[in-house]
Design a protein around this motif. Sequence first.
Motif, PDB file in Angstrom:
ATOM      1  N   LEU A  31      82.840 -25.884  76.972  1.00 26.91           N
ATOM      2  CA  LEU A  31      82.034 -27.096  76.850  1.00 26.91           C
ATOM      3  C   LEU A  31      82.871 -28.364  76.730  1.00 26.91           C
ATOM      4  CD1 LEU A  31      79.160 -25.831  74.553  1.00 26.91           C
ATOM      5  CD2 LEU A  31      79.055 -26.329  76.985  1.00 26.91           C
ATOM      6  N   LYS A  32      84.129 -28.245  76.309  1.00 28.66           N
ATOM      7  CA  LYS A  32      85.021 -29.403  76.231  1.00 28.66           C
ATOM      8  C   LYS A  32      85.711 -29.696  77.555  1.00 28.66           C
ATOM      9  CE  LYS A  32      86.388 -29.101  71.379  1.00 28.66           C
ATOM     10  NZ  LYS A  32      87.516 -28.882  70.468  1.00 28.66           N
ATOM     11  N   SER A  33      85.590 -28.814  78.520  1.00 27.55           N
ATOM     12  CA  SER A  33      86.369 -28.926  79.760  1.00 27.55           C
ATOM     13  C   SER A  33      85.875 -30.076  80.638  1.00 27.55           C
ATOM     14  CB  SER A  33      86.296 -27.618  80.542  1.00 27.55           C
ATOM     15  OG  SER A  33      84.991 -27.412  81.040  1.00 27.55           O
ATOM     16  N   GLY A  34      86.738 -30.477  81.542  1.00 30.49           N
ATOM     17  CA  GLY A  34      86.416 -31.554  82.474  1.00 30.49           C
ATOM     18  C   GLY A  34      85.364 -31.156  83.490  1.00 30.49           C
ATOM     19  N   GLU A  35      85.286 -29.867  83.829  1.00 33.21           N
ATOM     20  CA  GLU A  35      84.290 -29.411  84.789  1.00 33.21           C
ATOM     21  C   GLU A  35      82.875 -29.565  84.235  1.00 33.21           C
ATOM     22  OE1 GLU A  35      86.921 -27.533  83.885  1.00 33.21           O
ATOM     23  OE2 GLU A  35      88.128 -27.507  85.713  1.00 33.21           O
ATOM     24  N   VAL A  36      82.711 -29.267  82.961  1.00 31.13           N
ATOM     25  CA  VAL A  36      81.400 -29.426  82.336  1.00 31.13           C
ATOM     26  C   VAL A  36      81.046 -30.905  82.248  1.00 31.13           C
ATOM     27  CG1 VAL A  36      80.087 -29.091  80.203  1.00 31.13           C
ATOM     28  CG2 VAL A  36      81.497 -27.248  81.093  1.00 31.13           C
ATOM     29  N   ARG A  37      82.027 -31.745  81.932  1.00 31.83           N
ATOM     30  CA  ARG A  37      81.774 -33.188  81.891  1.00 31.83           C
ATOM     31  C   ARG A  37      81.335 -33.697  83.260  1.00 31.83           C
ATOM     32  NH1 ARG A  37      83.728 -38.078  83.059  1.00 31.83           N
ATOM     33  NH2 ARG A  37      83.382 -39.758  81.565  1.00 31.83           N
ATOM     34  N   ASN A  71      67.290 -51.876  84.918  1.00 30.68           N
ATOM     35  CA  ASN A  71      67.611 -51.639  83.512  1.00 30.68           C
ATOM     36  C   ASN A  71      67.483 -50.171  83.123  1.00 30.68           C
ATOM     37  OD1 ASN A  71      68.131 -54.335  82.126  1.00 30.68           O
ATOM     38  ND2 ASN A  71      66.368 -54.749  83.427  1.00 30.68           N
ATOM     39  N   ILE A  72      67.781 -49.275  84.050  1.00 30.88           N
ATOM     40  CA  ILE A  72      67.868 -47.837  83.782  1.00 30.88           C
ATOM     41  C   ILE A  72      69.305 -47.434  84.064  1.00 30.88           C
ATOM     42  CG2 ILE A  72      67.085 -45.544  84.458  1.00 30.88           C
ATOM     43  CD1 ILE A  72      64.404 -46.769  85.198  1.00 30.88           C
ATOM     44  N   HIS A  73      69.992 -46.930  83.027  1.00 35.75           N
ATOM     45  CA  HIS A  73      71.413 -46.608  83.162  1.00 35.75           C
ATOM     46  C   HIS A  73      71.726 -45.241  82.562  1.00 35.75           C
ATOM     47  CE1 HIS A  73      71.999 -50.802  84.188  1.00 35.75           C
ATOM     48  NE2 HIS A  73      71.357 -51.143  83.075  1.00 35.75           N
ATOM     49  N   PRO A  74      72.576 -44.462  83.252  1.00 37.00           N
ATOM     50  CA  PRO A  74      73.015 -43.185  82.660  1.00 37.00           C
ATOM     51  C   PRO A  74      74.282 -43.379  81.833  1.00 37.00           C
ATOM     52  CG  PRO A  74      73.703 -43.307  84.939  1.00 37.00           C
ATOM     53  CD  PRO A  74      72.935 -44.570  84.656  1.00 37.00           C
ATOM     54  N   TYR A  75      74.382 -42.664  80.732  1.00 44.20           N
ATOM     55  CA  TYR A  75      75.571 -42.657  79.885  1.00 44.20           C
ATOM     56  C   TYR A  75      75.905 -41.219  79.522  1.00 44.20           C
ATOM     57  CZ  TYR A  75      74.930 -47.665  79.178  1.00 44.20           C
ATOM     58  OH  TYR A  75      74.795 -49.012  79.371  1.00 44.20           O
ATOM     59  N   VAL A  76      77.195 -40.912  79.458  1.00 46.85           N
ATOM     60  CA  VAL A  76      77.664 -39.590  79.036  1.00 46.85           C
ATOM     61  C   VAL A  76      78.682 -39.804  77.926  1.00 46.85           C
ATOM     62  CG1 VAL A  76      78.884 -37.506  79.726  1.00 46.85           C
ATOM     63  CG2 VAL A  76      77.285 -38.574  81.291  1.00 46.85           C
ATOM     64  N   GLU A  77      78.513 -39.066  76.834  1.00 47.71           N
ATOM     65  CA  GLU A  77      79.460 -39.167  75.734  1.00 47.71           C
ATOM     66  C   GLU A  77      79.663 -37.800  75.107  1.00 47.71           C
ATOM     67  OE1 GLU A  77      78.000 -41.888  72.820  1.00 47.71           O
ATOM     68  OE2 GLU A  77      76.525 -40.494  72.051  1.00 47.71           O
ATOM     69  N   ARG A  78      80.739 -37.706  74.360  1.00 49.56           N
ATOM     70  CA  ARG A  78      81.044 -36.459  73.669  1.00 49.56           C
ATOM     71  C   ARG A  78      80.389 -36.486  72.289  1.00 49.56           C
ATOM     72  NH1 ARG A  78      86.892 -34.395  74.050  1.00 49.56           N
ATOM     73  NH2 ARG A  78      86.348 -32.237  74.366  1.00 49.56           N
ATOM     74  N   VAL A  79      79.594 -35.471  72.007  1.00 46.26           N
ATOM     75  CA  VAL A  79      78.944 -35.324  70.709  1.00 46.26           C
ATOM     76  C   VAL A  79      79.426 -34.003  70.133  1.00 46.26           C
ATOM     77  CG1 VAL A  79      76.767 -35.089  69.483  1.00 46.26           C
ATOM     78  CG2 VAL A  79      76.927 -36.637  71.436  1.00 46.26           C
ATOM     79  N   GLY A  80      80.229 -34.102  69.110  1.00 46.06           N
ATOM     80  CA  GLY A  80      80.800 -32.880  68.533  1.00 46.06           C
ATOM     81  C   GLY A  80      81.749 -32.223  69.516  1.00 46.06           C
ATOM     82  N   ASP A  81      81.428 -31.015  69.908  1.00 44.24           N
ATOM     83  CA  ASP A  81      82.275 -30.268  70.829  1.00 44.24           C
ATOM     84  C   ASP A  81      81.705 -30.175  72.228  1.00 44.24           C
ATOM     85  OD1 ASP A  81      84.176 -29.793  68.923  1.00 44.24           O
ATOM     86  OD2 ASP A  81      83.318 -27.886  68.292  1.00 44.24           O
ATOM     87  N   GLU A  82      80.704 -30.972  72.564  1.00 42.15           N
ATOM     88  CA  GLU A  82      80.105 -30.851  73.884  1.00 42.15           C
ATOM     89  C   GLU A  82      79.781 -32.218  74.462  1.00 42.15           C
ATOM     90  OE1 GLU A  82      75.599 -29.840  72.404  1.00 42.15           O
ATOM     91  OE2 GLU A  82      77.029 -28.216  72.627  1.00 42.15           O
ATOM     92  N   TRP A  83      79.574 -32.251  75.781  1.00 45.42           N
ATOM     93  CA  TRP A  83      79.220 -33.475  76.487  1.00 45.42           C
ATOM     94  C   TRP A  83      77.707 -33.584  76.554  1.00 45.42           C
ATOM     95  CZ3 TRP A  83      82.892 -36.845  77.300  1.00 45.42           C
ATOM     96  CH2 TRP A  83      84.204 -36.406  77.378  1.00 45.42           C
TER      97      TRP A  83
END
Length: 129
Positions: A31-37, A71-83
């Motif tokens: 879950l921390k990997s770049g492929e999952v991100r 005004n619709i935007h996607p965001y991705v962030e790390r929460v704990g150990d997962e994206w």
Amino acid sequence: MATPKRGKQHTRYGTADFTFETDMGFETKLLKSGEVRALVVAKTGEMAGDMIKAAPRGPHVTTDAYSIKKNIHPYVERVGDEWVGYVVVEENERARHAMLQERGYRDLAGRRHAGRFYLRAVLLSERVE
């Protein structure tokens, strides 16, 4: 009577050549990997794109900067150990009220305007059963 072993315990699956160690935490590493991100970024962007397509067009003649579509935007962030991916609707406070368009509203004259449920329709289409 044999005493139980202490320390690291191994669980074997398949042949004697393969040992699965239960304390390695492979799920966390995955879950921390770049492929999952990259996958989370792609799916979040796809969902935001579908919401933008489904959003009602604004009545703005000179500029479209305050419309729901802008005004619709996607965001991705790390929460704990997962994206985790988020789709933010109406980040700009001067934008048209997206949730009023979603659920419906009454105008100043008292007329009821039905909701369009465009966000709900996109979320239901992306649901995994």
